[in-house]
Design an enzyme around this catalytic site. Structure first.
Site, PDB file in Angstrom:
ATOM      1  CG  ASP A  36      -2.015   0.989   1.207  1.00 32.46           C
ATOM      2  OD1 ASP A  36      -1.854   2.035   0.546  1.00 32.46           O
ATOM      3  OD2 ASP A  36      -3.043   0.733   1.834  1.00 32.46           O
TER       4      ASP A  36
ATOM      5  CG  ASP B 151      -2.128   5.840   0.265  1.00 33.15           C
ATOM      6  OD1 ASP B 151      -1.438   6.604  -0.409  1.00 33.15           O
ATOM      7  OD2 ASP B 151      -3.148   5.283  -0.156  1.00 33.15           O
TER       8      ASP B 151
END
Length: 255
Positions: free
Chosen positions: A31, A33
């Site tokens: 991911d 983020d």
């Protein structure tokens, strides 16, 4: 296809046969983020504040205030909630769309300027995975306008076999199945992959896709509930492809 037109279904949704052999690790899905870089506090927050100022709004999120707001995963809803609290009512959603576009442009500029750095130890882990022939995919709820150049900056050109954002899905949904689409692009089932994320929200998304999941928390997410994670790590230092493969195997054996 499911009855709802445009929603993709996957062959692994029928379930894994009892007694099935544990598959070797073939991919790691990061991911952006949180897992690749801690971009929220000093990256996204600054870009949001600059975008508010560019549109003439006297809104500046402090570190603590933004830490409470990141639980709202959708950025437009995050902006609109701030506008509604200041009395903008129904027009908040429309204004939020314009502010988000400006925020993305500003953040992309900062990305290209090299203002975002990878999490400690990420370079060595990615090189180890690449050398071992383990595919690397990256997902993000953000815009490809800044996600794609950021991925290239953080892990190198051509390293990611798939980069997936909501724009890549067949139709927009409130909780897009980014992990499922990444697996679909790689041609793999979840039993062959490991997810790496930085938050409880990311853990929920990855486990919903039936993935073994490792958490590498950020300053904002360290106190969240990571029940169900295969492991929680402070950073990537000392972690290699072999370590990923062992962790993946142990998690599936315990299933």
């Amino acid at each position: 296809m499911r009855g709802d037109i445009g929603v993709r279904s996957y062959w692994w949704e029928a379930g894994r046969p009892a007694g099935a052999v544990v598959e070797p690790l073939q991919a790691v899905i990061f991911d952006v983020d949180g897992a690749l870089a801690d971009i929220e506090r000093d990256g996204q927050r600054r870009a949001f504040n600059a975008a508010f100022a560019a549109h003439g709004f006297d809104i500046s999120w402090t570190v603590a205030e933004y830490g409470r707001l990141v639980c709202i995963g959708d950025e437009r809803r995050r902006i609109a909630s701030a506008l509604r609290r200041r009395g903008y009512g129904r027009i908040s959603a429309e204004i939020a769309t314009h502010i988000q576009h400006t925020k993305n442009d500003l953040f992309a500029e900062w990305v290209l300027d090299g203002d975002v750095i990878p999490r400690p130890g990420l370079d060595d882990l990615v090189n180890s995975l690449y050398a071992a022939g383990i595919a690397i995919a990256v997902i993000s709820t953000g815009s490809p306008h800044w996600v794609e150049p950021l991925v290239r900056q953080l892990i190198g050109e051509g390293i990611a076999g798939a980069i997936v954002t909501p724009d890549d899905l067949p139709r927009p949904t409130r909780e897009p199945d980014l992990h499922g689409h990444a697996l679909w692009e790689l041609g793999l089932g979840p039993e062959c992959a490991l997810a790496v994320t930085g938050s409880a929200h990311g853990l929920c998304a990855a486990t919903a896709a039936k993935l073994a999941t490792v958490i590498v928390p950020t300053a904002y997410t360290g106190g969240q509930d990571f029940t169900g994670a295969a492991a929680v790590r402070r950073d990537y230092d000392g972690w290699s492809a072999d370590g990923c493969a062992r962790l993946h195997r142990h998690w599936w054996m315990a299933r």
